[in-house]
Motif scaffolding. Structure first.
Motif, mmCIF file in Angstrom:
data_model
loop_
_atom_site.group_PDB
_atom_site.id
_atom_site.type_symbol
_atom_site.label_atom_id
_atom_site.label_comp_id
_atom_site.label_asym_id
_atom_site.label_seq_id
_atom_site.Cartn_x
_atom_site.Cartn_y
_atom_site.Cartn_z
ATOM 1 N N LEU A 30 0.828 -1.212 0.000
ATOM 2 C CA LEU A 30 0.000 0.000 0.000
ATOM 3 C C LEU A 30 0.857 1.255 0.000
ATOM 4 C CD1 LEU A 30 -2.897 -0.981 2.429
ATOM 5 C CD2 LEU A 30 -3.007 -0.720 -0.057
ATOM 6 N N GLU A 31 1.950 1.246 0.764
ATOM 7 C CA GLU A 31 2.848 2.410 0.773
ATOM 8 C C GLU A 31 3.421 2.661 -0.619
ATOM 9 O OE1 GLU A 31 5.735 1.510 3.791
ATOM 10 O OE2 GLU A 31 4.280 1.757 5.417
ATOM 11 N N ASP A 32 3.861 1.593 -1.301
ATOM 12 C CA ASP A 32 4.411 1.745 -2.645
ATOM 13 C C ASP A 32 3.347 2.208 -3.638
ATOM 14 O OD1 ASP A 32 6.998 1.082 -1.944
ATOM 15 O OD2 ASP A 32 6.851 -1.000 -2.633
ATOM 16 N N CYS A 33 2.163 1.619 -3.553
ATOM 17 C CA CYS A 33 1.085 2.019 -4.469
ATOM 18 C C CYS A 33 0.708 3.478 -4.258
ATOM 19 C CB CYS A 33 -0.141 1.134 -4.279
ATOM 20 S SG CYS A 33 -0.005 -0.501 -5.003
ATOM 21 N N ASN A 34 0.595 3.881 -3.001
ATOM 22 C CA ASN A 34 0.238 5.273 -2.715
ATOM 23 C C ASN A 34 1.307 6.224 -3.250
ATOM 24 O OD1 ASN A 34 -2.158 4.543 -1.474
ATOM 25 N ND2 ASN A 34 -1.252 4.478 0.564
ATOM 26 N N ALA A 35 2.577 5.850 -3.075
ATOM 27 C CA ALA A 35 3.664 6.696 -3.584
ATOM 28 C C ALA A 35 3.622 6.753 -5.110
ATOM 29 C CB ALA A 35 5.016 6.171 -3.105
ATOM 30 N N ALA A 36 3.372 5.620 -5.741
ATOM 31 C CA ALA A 36 3.288 5.588 -7.211
ATOM 32 C C ALA A 36 2.122 6.446 -7.698
ATOM 33 C CB ALA A 36 3.133 4.148 -7.710
ATOM 34 N N LEU A 37 0.997 6.372 -6.998
ATOM 35 C CA LEU A 37 -0.176 7.145 -7.404
ATOM 36 C C LEU A 37 -0.018 8.633 -7.096
ATOM 37 C CD1 LEU A 37 -2.855 4.520 -6.445
ATOM 38 C CD2 LEU A 37 -2.453 5.441 -8.742
ATOM 39 N N ASP A 38 0.775 8.987 -6.102
ATOM 40 C CA ASP A 38 1.083 10.403 -5.862
ATOM 41 C C ASP A 38 1.856 10.972 -7.052
ATOM 42 O OD1 ASP A 38 -0.166 10.450 -3.410
ATOM 43 O OD2 ASP A 38 1.694 10.197 -2.241
ATOM 44 N N LEU A 39 2.739 10.143 -7.610
ATOM 45 C CA LEU A 39 3.555 10.580 -8.750
ATOM 46 C C LEU A 39 2.794 10.508 -10.075
ATOM 47 C CD1 LEU A 39 6.810 8.747 -7.656
ATOM 48 C CD2 LEU A 39 6.483 11.231 -7.708
ATOM 49 N N LYS A 40 1.959 9.492 -10.228
ATOM 50 C CA LYS A 40 1.169 9.275 -11.452
ATOM 51 C C LYS A 40 -0.256 8.918 -11.049
ATOM 52 C CE LYS A 40 4.054 7.428 -15.177
ATOM 53 N NZ LYS A 40 4.383 6.175 -15.898
ATOM 54 N N PRO A 41 -1.104 9.909 -10.828
ATOM 55 C CA PRO A 41 -2.450 9.641 -10.304
ATOM 56 C C PRO A 41 -3.334 8.786 -11.221
ATOM 57 C CG PRO A 41 -1.892 11.959 -10.088
ATOM 58 C CD PRO A 41 -0.819 11.341 -10.899
ATOM 59 N N ASN A 42 -3.101 8.802 -12.511
ATOM 60 C CA ASN A 42 -3.944 8.052 -13.436
ATOM 61 C C ASN A 42 -3.295 6.741 -13.878
ATOM 62 O OD1 ASN A 42 -6.077 9.893 -13.419
ATOM 63 N ND2 ASN A 42 -5.065 11.165 -14.938
ATOM 64 N N ASN A 43 -2.565 6.104 -12.984
ATOM 65 C CA ASN A 43 -1.891 4.850 -13.289
ATOM 66 C C ASN A 43 -2.844 3.690 -12.975
ATOM 67 O OD1 ASN A 43 -0.257 2.547 -13.326
ATOM 68 N ND2 ASN A 43 1.544 3.702 -12.689
ATOM 69 N N ALA A 44 -3.473 3.152 -14.011
ATOM 70 C CA ALA A 44 -4.467 2.093 -13.830
ATOM 71 C C ALA A 44 -3.865 0.846 -13.186
ATOM 72 C CB ALA A 44 -5.103 1.740 -15.168
ATOM 73 N N THR A 45 -2.631 0.536 -13.537
ATOM 74 C CA THR A 45 -1.993 -0.660 -12.974
ATOM 75 C C THR A 45 -1.742 -0.491 -11.476
ATOM 76 O OG1 THR A 45 -0.934 -1.029 -15.106
ATOM 77 C CG2 THR A 45 -0.099 -2.286 -13.269
ATOM 78 N N ALA A 46 -1.325 0.685 -11.066
ATOM 79 C CA ALA A 46 -1.103 0.930 -9.635
ATOM 80 C C ALA A 46 -2.428 0.855 -8.873
ATOM 81 C CB ALA A 46 -0.425 2.272 -9.415
ATOM 82 N N LEU A 47 -3.493 1.364 -9.474
ATOM 83 C CA LEU A 47 -4.811 1.254 -8.848
ATOM 84 C C LEU A 47 -5.228 -0.210 -8.730
ATOM 85 C CD1 LEU A 47 -6.490 4.231 -10.683
ATOM 86 C CD2 LEU A 47 -6.245 4.041 -8.200
ATOM 87 N N ASP A 48 -4.948 -0.984 -9.780
ATOM 88 C CA ASP A 48 -5.262 -2.407 -9.762
ATOM 89 C C ASP A 48 -4.473 -3.124 -8.668
ATOM 90 O OD1 ASP A 48 -6.306 -4.946 -10.955
ATOM 91 O OD2 ASP A 48 -4.164 -5.237 -11.345
ATOM 92 N N HIS A 49 -3.166 -2.814 -8.572
ATOM 93 C CA HIS A 49 -2.334 -3.446 -7.544
ATOM 94 C C HIS A 49 -2.816 -3.075 -6.138
ATOM 95 C CE1 HIS A 49 1.274 -3.861 -10.510
ATOM 96 N NE2 HIS A 49 0.420 -4.852 -10.622
#
Length: 194
Positions: A30-49
């Protein structure tokens, strides 16, 4: 390594999030996904993960929010559709769950098997972690190999003799194993003991 070199690499954070979610390191995922989504909010794969991590945490509502957002970005994501189906099933909505499953399987027929393998892998790593205290000294790692139905022994023979010791019986067993190995559709034949 990539994250150490580029801490703001959204793709690297996303991939590590997915890997951590698969092996059950859910808080770190969750920490990694949140950080990835902070950098790229429209990242469908990160949302899926992140949705997968929420599913494994038993939070279907939060998982569904992420899967819905991922599907707004990529409506044909079989992983997001199937994950949302699992979340709906966890909430008791069988009809909506089955609808998502069917659409996901139309897009990628193997998606159900892929999802099951991820869940089984998490169970495996959890079981290994629970039993780490039983590992003999000197064992430095695990080797995990898949077992198919053809790998399960169908015939087990036990050889005994009131007059012969172990060595002659082992030679007979090795001869039997060698002959069995030559039979069609015999996966493996081996001798234990003796």
């Amino acid at each position: 390594q990539a994250i150490k070199l580029q801490p703001s690499n959204a793709d690297a954070l996303n991939y590590r999030c997915g890997a951590r979610a698969i092996v059950g390191e859910l808080k770190a995922a969750l920490e990694d996904c949140n950080a990835a989504l902070d950098l790229k909010p429209n990242n469908a794969t990160a949302l899926d993960h992140r949705g997968m991590a929420y599913l494994k945490l038993g939070q279907p509502d939060r998982a569904m929010v992420d899967y819905d957002e991922a599907l707004k970005i990529n409506p044909n994501s079989p992983a997001a559709l199937y994950g949302r189906g699992v979340a709906k099933l966890m909430k008791g909505d069988v009809a909506a769950s089955n609808a998502d499953f069917e659409v996901a399987k139309e897009i990628r027929p193997s998606i159900a098997d892929e999802f099951a393998k991820v869940v089984d892998l998490v169970k495996l790593f959890k079981k290994m972690d629970e039993n780490v205290d039983t590992v003999p000294p000197g064992v430095t790692g695990w080797v995990v190999k898949p077992v198919e139905i053809d790998d399960v022994p169908i015939v087990t023979l036990t050889l005994t003799s009131p007059t012969s010791d172990e060595m002659p019986l082992r030679r007979v067993a090795e001869e039997i194993a060698q002959r069995l190995a030559g039979v069609n559709n015999v996966s493996r034949a081996f001798v234990v003991g003796g």
